[in-house]
Motif scaffolding. Sequence first.
Motif, PDB file in Angstrom:
ATOM      1  N   SER A 121       0.975  -1.187  -0.012  1.00  0.00           N
ATOM      2  CA  SER A 121       0.161   0.073  -0.138  1.00  0.00           C
ATOM      3  C   SER A 121       0.797   1.332  -0.052  1.00  0.00           C
ATOM      4  N   ASP A 122       0.415   2.244  -0.143  1.00  0.00           N
ATOM      5  CA  ASP A 122       1.045   3.802  -0.263  1.00  0.00           C
ATOM      6  C   ASP A 122       1.627   4.021   1.017  1.00  0.00           C
ATOM      7  N   GLU A 123       0.669   3.742   1.947  1.00  0.00           N
ATOM      8  CA  GLU A 123       1.231   4.120   3.579  1.00  0.00           C
ATOM      9  C   GLU A 123       2.200   3.056   3.911  1.00  0.00           C
ATOM     10  N   ASP A 124       2.340   1.820   3.391  1.00  0.00           N
ATOM     11  CA  ASP A 124       3.274   1.057   3.975  1.00  0.00           C
ATOM     12  C   ASP A 124       4.639   1.384   3.282  1.00  0.00           C
ATOM     13  N   LEU A 125       4.408   1.669   1.797  1.00  0.00           N
ATOM     14  CA  LEU A 125       5.635   2.280   0.969  1.00  0.00           C
ATOM     15  C   LEU A 125       6.388   3.564   1.749  1.00  0.00           C
ATOM     16  N   GLU A 126       5.328   4.366   2.097  1.00  0.00           N
ATOM     17  CA  GLU A 126       5.992   5.582   2.905  1.00  0.00           C
ATOM     18  C   GLU A 126       6.606   5.271   4.124  1.00  0.00           C
ATOM     19  N   ASN A 127       6.066   4.379   4.912  1.00  0.00           N
ATOM     20  CA  ASN A 127       6.786   4.094   6.091  1.00  0.00           C
ATOM     21  C   ASN A 127       8.116   3.268   5.904  1.00  0.00           C
ATOM     22  N   TYR A 128       8.264   2.330   4.864  1.00  0.00           N
ATOM     23  CA  TYR A 128       9.639   1.870   4.605  1.00  0.00           C
ATOM     24  C   TYR A 128      10.443   2.777   4.159  1.00  0.00           C
ATOM     25  N   ILE A 129      10.136   3.653   3.242  1.00  0.00           N
ATOM     26  CA  ILE A 129      10.995   4.789   2.704  1.00  0.00           C
ATOM     27  C   ILE A 129      11.469   5.736   3.810  1.00  0.00           C
ATOM     28  N   SER A 130      10.827   5.885   4.764  1.00  0.00           N
ATOM     29  CA  SER A 130      11.157   6.910   6.017  1.00  0.00           C
ATOM     30  C   SER A 130      12.090   5.961   6.766  1.00  0.00           C
ATOM     31  N   VAL A 131      11.978   4.713   6.935  1.00  0.00           N
ATOM     32  CA  VAL A 131      12.784   3.849   7.766  1.00  0.00           C
ATOM     33  C   VAL A 131      14.172   3.751   7.070  1.00  0.00           C
ATOM     34  N   ILE A 132      14.081   3.511   5.597  1.00  0.00           N
ATOM     35  CA  ILE A 132      15.288   3.349   4.934  1.00  0.00           C
ATOM     36  C   ILE A 132      16.148   4.750   4.922  1.00  0.00           C
ATOM     37  N   ARG A 133      15.347   5.623   4.881  1.00  0.00           N
ATOM     38  CA  ARG A 133      15.989   7.127   4.775  1.00  0.00           C
ATOM     39  C   ARG A 133      16.655   7.461   6.165  1.00  0.00           C
ATOM     40  N   GLN A 134      16.066   7.083   7.349  1.00  0.00           N
ATOM     41  CA  GLN A 134      16.734   7.082   8.624  1.00  0.00           C
ATOM     42  C   GLN A 134      17.957   6.310   8.887  1.00  0.00           C
ATOM     43  N   ARG A 135      17.964   5.165   8.309  1.00  0.00           N
ATOM     44  CA  ARG A 135      18.907   4.218   8.387  1.00  0.00           C
ATOM     45  C   ARG A 135      20.274   4.501   7.385  1.00  0.00           C
ATOM     46  N   LYS A 136      19.967   5.236   6.470  1.00  0.00           N
ATOM     47  CA  LYS A 136      21.079   5.661   5.396  1.00  0.00           C
ATOM     48  C   LYS A 136      21.990   4.519   5.205  1.00  0.00           C
ATOM     49  N   LYS A 137      21.309   3.282   4.889  1.00  0.00           N
ATOM     50  CA  LYS A 137      21.943   1.949   4.297  1.00  0.00           C
ATOM     51  C   LYS A 137      21.366   1.854   2.712  1.00  0.00           C
ATOM     52  N   ASP A 138      22.299   1.221   1.864  1.00  0.00           N
ATOM     53  CA  ASP A 138      21.857   0.961   0.417  1.00  0.00           C
ATOM     54  C   ASP A 138      21.165  -0.535   0.616  1.00  0.00           C
ATOM     55  N   HIS A 139      21.186  -1.230   1.637  1.00  0.00           N
ATOM     56  CA  HIS A 139      20.415  -2.283   1.400  1.00  0.00           C
ATOM     57  C   HIS A 139      20.302  -2.870   2.879  1.00  0.00           C
ATOM     58  N   GLY A 140      19.197  -3.799   3.102  1.00  0.00           N
ATOM     59  CA  GLY A 140      19.161  -4.384   4.557  1.00  0.00           C
ATOM     60  C   GLY A 140      17.436  -4.651   4.527  1.00  0.00           C
ATOM     61  N   TRP A 141      17.233  -5.064   5.708  1.00  0.00           N
ATOM     62  CA  TRP A 141      15.970  -5.582   6.257  1.00  0.00           C
ATOM     63  C   TRP A 141      15.137  -4.659   7.025  1.00  0.00           C
ATOM     64  N   ASN A 142      13.788  -4.458   6.682  1.00  0.00           N
ATOM     65  CA  ASN A 142      12.512  -3.840   7.517  1.00  0.00           C
ATOM     66  C   ASN A 142      11.646  -4.850   8.061  1.00  0.00           C
ATOM     67  N   GLN A 143      11.701  -5.556   9.087  1.00  0.00           N
ATOM     68  CA  GLN A 143      10.901  -6.600   9.560  1.00  0.00           C
ATOM     69  C   GLN A 143      11.176  -7.790   8.357  1.00  0.00           C
ATOM     70  N   PHE A 144      10.166  -8.283   7.509  1.00  0.00           N
ATOM     71  CA  PHE A 144      10.065  -9.426   6.560  1.00  0.00           C
ATOM     72  C   PHE A 144      10.305  -8.439   5.027  1.00  0.00           C
ATOM     73  N   ILE A 145      10.716  -7.341   5.082  1.00  0.00           N
ATOM     74  CA  ILE A 145      10.777  -6.786   3.759  1.00  0.00           C
ATOM     75  C   ILE A 145      12.397  -6.497   3.598  1.00  0.00           C
ATOM     76  N   LYS A 146      12.849  -6.961   2.566  1.00  0.00           N
ATOM     77  CA  LYS A 146      14.289  -6.750   2.016  1.00  0.00           C
ATOM     78  C   LYS A 146      14.285  -5.742   1.175  1.00  0.00           C
ATOM     79  N   TYR A 147      15.503  -4.943   1.152  1.00  0.00           N
ATOM     80  CA  TYR A 147      15.368  -3.579   0.251  1.00  0.00           C
ATOM     81  C   TYR A 147      16.844  -3.623  -0.044  1.00  0.00           C
ATOM     82  N   ARG A 148      16.889  -2.588  -1.315  1.00  0.00           N
ATOM     83  CA  ARG A 148      18.090  -2.353  -2.008  1.00  0.00           C
ATOM     84  C   ARG A 148      17.759  -0.886  -2.650  1.00  0.00           C
TER      85      ARG A 148
END
Length: 176
Positions: A121-148
């Motif tokens: 959902s748009d809300e989930d994506l915005e939450n994931y993006i804010s977490v990624i922005r705070q972490r300042k990493k180019d890859h990792g995990w957010n709960q069960f979501i892996k990102y790059r």
Amino acid sequence: MIKKLQRNFIRIAALALLSVILIVIASINGVFLYQCNQLLDNKLEDMLIRHTGKQDDTKNKPKHENAPAAKDPGKKRTTSPFDIFPLLHQNMQSSSACCVVILDSDYTIQTVRQNIEDSFSDEDLENYISVIRQRKKDHGWNQFIKYRVITNKDTDGNEQICIAFINASPDDLWKQ
């Protein structure tokens, strides 16, 4: 004396057998986690290449020799002796919820591409993006979501931030 020696022998034999069983179970789990992580990384990289045309330069690991070529996403993967969990690979290719989000330099969402409609959902994506922005990493995990995350330039020369997500929850990976 002999009874005591027999009991000690049985205890030592039972402990040795238990140790071997635990080592085998730990080894199988270790191989499973390693292979699962490699499959997720390959899928994320393929998604980023498919949607942005740029290979992730932050990934310094050599690719598995039997993985599909990045420039040919339609090429089927050949069987390898390391593929001991083929059901996982098959399910991940067919049913994993994936998403690529393209943002401008201010982290404003420009484009969202999902392989399964409305899987994020748009809300989930915005939450994931804010977490990624705070972490300042180019890859990792957010709960069960892996990102790059990769950064590149669009056709006008403006900076774009591309984030690929994949749902790696057990329910999503093993559904039939």
